[in-house]
Design an enzyme around this catalytic site. Structure first.
Site, mmCIF file in Angstrom:
data_model
loop_
_atom_site.group_PDB
_atom_site.id
_atom_site.type_symbol
_atom_site.label_atom_id
_atom_site.label_comp_id
_atom_site.label_asym_id
_atom_site.label_seq_id
_atom_site.Cartn_x
_atom_site.Cartn_y
_atom_site.Cartn_z
ATOM 1 N N PHE A 113 -38.533 5.681 -3.934
ATOM 2 C CA PHE A 113 -38.662 5.057 -2.611
ATOM 3 C C PHE A 113 -39.612 5.828 -1.679
ATOM 4 C CE2 PHE A 113 -36.171 5.204 1.590
ATOM 5 C CZ PHE A 113 -36.977 4.264 2.210
ATOM 6 N N ILE A 114 -39.258 7.044 -1.327
ATOM 7 C CA ILE A 114 -40.039 7.766 -0.313
ATOM 8 C C ILE A 114 -41.354 8.267 -0.906
ATOM 9 C CG2 ILE A 114 -39.996 9.645 1.365
ATOM 10 C CD1 ILE A 114 -36.955 9.476 1.334
ATOM 11 N N THR A 223 -33.630 17.418 2.689
ATOM 12 C CA THR A 223 -32.822 16.489 3.463
ATOM 13 C C THR A 223 -32.026 17.209 4.548
ATOM 14 O OG1 THR A 223 -30.899 15.038 3.278
ATOM 15 C CG2 THR A 223 -31.085 16.740 1.625
ATOM 16 N N GLU A 225 -29.039 16.748 4.945
ATOM 17 C CA GLU A 225 -27.674 16.914 4.442
ATOM 18 C C GLU A 225 -27.347 18.353 4.065
ATOM 19 O OE1 GLU A 225 -26.276 14.214 1.567
ATOM 20 O OE2 GLU A 225 -27.272 12.499 2.462
ATOM 21 N N TYR A 250 -24.804 16.464 -4.496
ATOM 22 C CA TYR A 250 -26.212 16.172 -4.200
ATOM 23 C C TYR A 250 -26.756 17.136 -3.147
ATOM 24 C CZ TYR A 250 -30.074 14.128 -1.560
ATOM 25 O OH TYR A 250 -31.247 13.950 -0.873
ATOM 26 N N LYS A 254 -29.668 20.121 -3.327
ATOM 27 C CA LYS A 254 -30.865 20.169 -2.477
ATOM 28 C C LYS A 254 -30.912 21.504 -1.717
ATOM 29 C CE LYS A 254 -33.593 17.406 -1.887
ATOM 30 N NZ LYS A 254 -34.851 17.101 -2.640
ATOM 31 N N ILE A 291 -28.646 0.381 3.379
ATOM 32 C CA ILE A 291 -29.317 -0.779 4.001
ATOM 33 C C ILE A 291 -29.741 -1.816 2.960
ATOM 34 C CG2 ILE A 291 -31.415 -1.471 5.296
ATOM 35 C CD1 ILE A 291 -30.882 0.903 7.181
ATOM 36 N N TYR A 307 -17.922 1.686 4.015
ATOM 37 C CA TYR A 307 -17.014 2.763 3.591
ATOM 38 C C TYR A 307 -16.147 3.225 4.764
ATOM 39 C CZ TYR A 307 -20.186 3.682 -0.423
ATOM 40 O OH TYR A 307 -20.954 3.607 -1.563
ATOM 41 N N ARG A 373 -16.093 7.319 0.808
ATOM 42 C CA ARG A 373 -16.742 8.298 -0.084
ATOM 43 C C ARG A 373 -15.976 9.623 0.041
ATOM 44 N NH1 ARG A 373 -22.908 9.184 1.398
ATOM 45 N NH2 ARG A 373 -23.185 7.396 0.024
HETATM 46 P P1 NAD Z 1 -35.335 7.977 -5.179
HETATM 47 O O1 NAD Z 1 -34.074 8.171 -5.952
HETATM 48 O O2 NAD Z 1 -35.675 6.630 -4.662
HETATM 49 O O3 NAD Z 1 -36.582 8.456 -6.067
HETATM 50 C C1 NAD Z 1 -36.541 9.602 -6.849
HETATM 51 C C2 NAD Z 1 -37.727 9.554 -7.818
HETATM 52 O O4 NAD Z 1 -37.727 10.769 -8.584
HETATM 53 C C3 NAD Z 1 -37.650 8.402 -8.815
HETATM 54 O O5 NAD Z 1 -38.903 7.785 -8.951
HETATM 55 C C4 NAD Z 1 -37.242 9.069 -10.121
HETATM 56 O O6 NAD Z 1 -37.696 8.390 -11.274
HETATM 57 C C5 NAD Z 1 -37.895 10.430 -9.956
HETATM 58 N N1 NAD Z 1 -37.234 11.470 -10.761
HETATM 59 C C6 NAD Z 1 -35.908 11.740 -10.827
HETATM 60 N N2 NAD Z 1 -35.692 12.747 -11.671
HETATM 61 C C7 NAD Z 1 -36.906 13.144 -12.123
HETATM 62 C C8 NAD Z 1 -37.329 14.163 -13.025
HETATM 63 N N3 NAD Z 1 -36.470 14.979 -13.611
HETATM 64 N N4 NAD Z 1 -38.660 14.296 -13.251
HETATM 65 C C9 NAD Z 1 -39.554 13.467 -12.657
HETATM 66 N N5 NAD Z 1 -39.201 12.489 -11.816
HETATM 67 C C10 NAD Z 1 -37.889 12.329 -11.555
HETATM 68 O O7 NAD Z 1 -35.272 9.051 -4.018
HETATM 69 P P2 NAD Z 1 -35.829 8.942 -2.522
HETATM 70 O O8 NAD Z 1 -34.805 8.341 -1.676
HETATM 71 O O9 NAD Z 1 -37.191 8.396 -2.553
HETATM 72 O O10 NAD Z 1 -35.881 10.496 -2.159
HETATM 73 C C11 NAD Z 1 -37.046 11.262 -2.427
HETATM 74 C C12 NAD Z 1 -36.840 12.664 -1.928
HETATM 75 O O11 NAD Z 1 -36.572 12.646 -0.541
HETATM 76 C C13 NAD Z 1 -35.665 13.383 -2.575
HETATM 77 O O12 NAD Z 1 -36.026 14.720 -2.790
HETATM 78 C C14 NAD Z 1 -34.564 13.286 -1.530
HETATM 79 O O13 NAD Z 1 -33.674 14.371 -1.640
HETATM 80 C C15 NAD Z 1 -35.371 13.356 -0.259
HETATM 81 N N6 NAD Z 1 -34.784 12.724 0.928
HETATM 82 C C16 NAD Z 1 -34.347 11.422 0.862
HETATM 83 C C17 NAD Z 1 -33.856 10.807 2.010
HETATM 84 C C18 NAD Z 1 -33.413 9.362 2.003
HETATM 85 O O14 NAD Z 1 -32.989 8.860 3.030
HETATM 86 N N7 NAD Z 1 -33.520 8.647 0.896
HETATM 87 C C19 NAD Z 1 -33.787 11.521 3.196
HETATM 88 C C20 NAD Z 1 -34.227 12.855 3.225
HETATM 89 C C21 NAD Z 1 -34.729 13.429 2.078
HETATM 90 O O1 TDX Z 2 -22.209 0.383 0.482
HETATM 91 C C1 TDX Z 2 -22.260 1.347 1.244
HETATM 92 N N1 TDX Z 2 -21.480 1.359 2.353
HETATM 93 C C2 TDX Z 2 -21.458 2.380 3.240
HETATM 94 O O2 TDX Z 2 -20.720 2.339 4.223
HETATM 95 C C3 TDX Z 2 -23.137 2.478 1.016
HETATM 96 C C4 TDX Z 2 -24.024 2.504 -0.194
HETATM 97 C C5 TDX Z 2 -23.122 3.501 1.932
HETATM 98 N N2 TDX Z 2 -22.305 3.466 3.012
HETATM 99 C C6 TDX Z 2 -22.364 4.557 4.009
HETATM 100 C C7 TDX Z 2 -22.335 5.955 3.466
HETATM 101 C C8 TDX Z 2 -23.192 6.704 4.455
HETATM 102 O O3 TDX Z 2 -22.427 7.094 5.566
HETATM 103 O O4 TDX Z 2 -23.643 4.419 4.633
HETATM 104 C C9 TDX Z 2 -24.221 5.673 4.937
HETATM 105 C C10 TDX Z 2 -25.554 5.801 4.246
HETATM 106 O O5 TDX Z 2 -25.318 5.882 2.855
HETATM 107 P P1 TDX Z 2 -26.499 6.149 1.788
HETATM 108 O O6 TDX Z 2 -27.524 5.101 1.914
HETATM 109 O O7 TDX Z 2 -25.861 6.365 0.460
HETATM 110 O O8 TDX Z 2 -27.164 7.459 2.373
HETATM 111 P P2 TDX Z 2 -26.591 8.952 2.657
HETATM 112 O O9 TDX Z 2 -25.419 9.256 1.814
HETATM 113 O O10 TDX Z 2 -26.474 9.110 4.129
HETATM 114 O O11 TDX Z 2 -27.829 9.815 2.093
HETATM 115 C C11 TDX Z 2 -29.180 9.396 2.345
HETATM 116 O O12 TDX Z 2 -29.762 10.172 3.354
HETATM 117 C C12 TDX Z 2 -30.010 11.506 3.072
HETATM 118 C C13 TDX Z 2 -30.011 9.491 1.078
HETATM 119 O O13 TDX Z 2 -29.413 8.717 0.054
HETATM 120 C C14 TDX Z 2 -30.188 10.900 0.644
HETATM 121 O O14 TDX Z 2 -31.065 10.986 -0.479
HETATM 122 C C15 TDX Z 2 -30.779 11.683 1.779
HETATM 123 O O15 TDX Z 2 -30.842 13.040 1.442
#
Ligand code: NAD
Ligand code: TDX
Length: 434
Positions: A113-114, A223, A225, A250, A254, A291, A307, A373
């Site tokens: 995603f990111i 993150t 977190e 998780y 990190k 979302i 949740y 959770r």
């Molecule tokens: P995501 O799960 O959507 O994507 C992770 C990607 O990493 C995938 O394409 C997957 O195939 C790849 N991957 C996983 N294991 C691998 C490996 N061993 N070798 C190579 N590729 C591998 O995650 P995201 O939500 O895009 O998050 C990206 C980064 O941002 C992560 O480091 C996460 O901790 C950080 N982050 C995410 C959020 C959030 O809200 N999603 C917020 C803050 C930080």
């Molecule tokens: O179905 C749901 N219902 C619900 O209430 C899901 C999937 C989540 N939740 C709640 C749990 C969290 O409080 O919503 C909030 C957001 O949940 P997630 O999307 O799973 O995110 P979160 O656990 O906050 O973590 C995200 O932000 C920090 C990312 O997944 C992480 O990769 C990032 O580090």
């Protein structure tokens, strides 16, 4: 020593003529380097005089990376500066003011995603930068996320960040590694922590080792977190000095990876930065996350799931704003520093749920309460003043409702992208009572 590889540096004695705190000489081969404090407190080493430069070029030091030109320039400056005591510092400042201009970056996790949004951001805004994406294509990675980008600019290498021999092949020649790859979902980490330790901890270590060996600039994506959670009524937000207190497997993995980066900076002088961002939203987010899960469930006629009490607060940022912040930190951030990224987007889960339902034309209470959770963090909140004041960054997507509306539209327009993953994701949630 950059020339003979031995760890034999000593400060040259005063009588050597190099009477300056910046100069170091290898006790084995007499290779002389200048050690300069960069803005972030990191020591960089450069060969200082012509014989050193010639020796460095002969032994392949200069060819190890495309930073050759950048490194030769301060080396020559330093040569001139030897005659002007104390100029080493001035040179260091000149170098950091120039900013870092990478030409070839390696983006790990660029099909997630990111990562994919970042690749798209760089491809759009910096067409002169070549991007190699390294992605294992786990369940969360999808090559379609970077479809449509010019093949001459973006190449995909399918592979694991834990594969040291693969890194040996693709890291040399890169100016920077931007490390997004991770197992990223809290709920999955509670169910099975092992892949989180392997990818997030071991994988980061492998990348750090490759970056160290080939002297490549490293930016680590982390993150908020890692700081644990805040009380709902706490007036404070997370800052760069908040102590680490991760809750889930998780976030613990990190936190471990962040600490590895810091150790590599301090011990080996790796040119690295870290950013800790809040919750991202936007296109290409996997349907397991809050979302997209709710949007796609509503589209399928299913009731969304909240949740616990729904009071938990997340600090939302559009993923494009995350990308612009990472670019600023990569190119202008101080080496060795950590920057928090956030857009002042605090909102309770129940408020977000109601907004999604309303924007999609449903009654605001048409959702189900489900099992909470385990260890669920109550609230995240980011104080991003350091990033804003130091690098002048600010978010563009400041209207969360407008951003959410656009995200809903993206999922409506891209059903073929998310539909294949939806059934398996929901089956996994059902098995967990969520
Ligand atoms: P995501 O799960 O959507 O994507 C992770 C990607 O990493 C995938 O394409 C997957 O195939 C790849 N991957 C996983 N294991 C691998 C490996 N061993 N070798 C190579 N590729 C591998 O995650 P995201 O939500 O895009 O998050 C990206 C980064 O941002 C992560 O480091 C996460 O901790 C950080 N982050 C995410 C959020 C959030 O809200 N999603 C917020 C803050 C930080
Ligand atoms: O179905 C749901 N219902 C619900 O209430 C899901 C999937 C989540 N939740 C709640 C749990 C969290 O409080 O919503 C909030 C957001 O949940 P997630 O999307 O799973 O995110 P979160 O656990 O906050 O973590 C995200 O932000 C920090 C990312 O997944 C992480 O990769 C990032 O580090």
């Amino acid at each position: 020593c950059d020339q003979c590889g031995e760890c034999l540096y000593q400060k040259p004695p005063k009588e050597s003529g190099y009477d300056c705190q910046w100069f170091y000489k290898c006790m084995r081969c007499a290779f002389l380097t200048i050690r300069m404090v960069d803005r972030g407190g990191l020591y960089r080493r450069y060969p200082t005089d012509l014989p050193c430069l010639v020796a460095a070029i002969r032994c392949g030091w200069a060819n190890r990376s495309r930073r050759y030109a950048i490194q030769v320039f301060p080396s020559l400056c330093a040569f001139v500066c030897i005659r002007n005591v104390g100029i080493g510092k001035a040179v260091a400042e000149t170098v950091s003011e120039q900013g870092f201009k990478p030409k070839h970056i390696l983006v790990t996790g660029g099909c997630g995603f990111i990562g994919a949004n970042f690749v798209r951001y760089v491809a759009r805004n910096h067409p002169d930068v070549h991007i190699t994406v390294l992605d294992k294509l786990t369940y969360a990675g999808n090559p379609a996320n970077i479809d449509g980008l010019p093949r001459s600019q973006v190449e995909l290498v399918i592979g694991d960040i834990c594969d040291a021999s693969l890194l040996e092949r693709i890291v040399p020649g890169c100016d920077a590694i931007v490390h997004f790859a991770a197992e990223s979902h809290n709920d999955n980490s509670i169910f099975d922590p092992e892949p989180f330790i392997r990818t997030n901890v071991e994988g980061t270590m492998r990348l750090l080792e490759a970056a160290r060996k080939y002297d490549v600039r490293f930016h680590h994506i982390s993150t908020d977190e890692v700081y644990g959670d805040l009380a709902l009524d706490d007036p404070c937000k997370f800052t760069e000095s908040t102590p680490y207190k991760p809750s889930s497997p998780y976030s613990a993995s990190k936190a471990a990876s962040d600490q590895l980066v810091r150790a590599w900076v301090r011990t080996y002088g790796l040119r690295a930065t870290i950013s800790n961002c809040s919750n991202n939203y936007g296109p290409y987010q996997h349907v397991e996350k809050f979302i997209p899960r709710q949007i796609t469930s509503i589209m399928e006629g299913a009731r969304p799931k909240l949740y616990g009490t729904g009071e938990n607060v997340r600090d939302w940022i559009h993923t494009e704003d995350h990308s612009s912040a990472v670019w600023e930190i990569l190119t202008r951030g101080r080496i060795g520093e950590t920057y928090l990224i956030g857009a002042d987007g605090e909102m309770s889960n129940i408020a977000v749920m109601r907004m999604i339902l309303r924007l999609m034309g449903c009654a605001e209470d048409s959702f189900d309460w489900v099992r909470d959770r385990p260890g669920h963090d109550r609230r995240y909140a980011i104080d991003s003043s350091k990033l804003r004041t130091e690098l002048g960054w600010k978010p563009v997507h400041t209207d969360f409702e407008a951003g959410l509306q656009a995200t809903i539209a993206w999922y409506i327009d891209n059903r073929a992208w998310w539909e294949p993953a939806k059934a398996a994701t929901e089956a996994r949630y059902r098995a967990q009572g969520q």
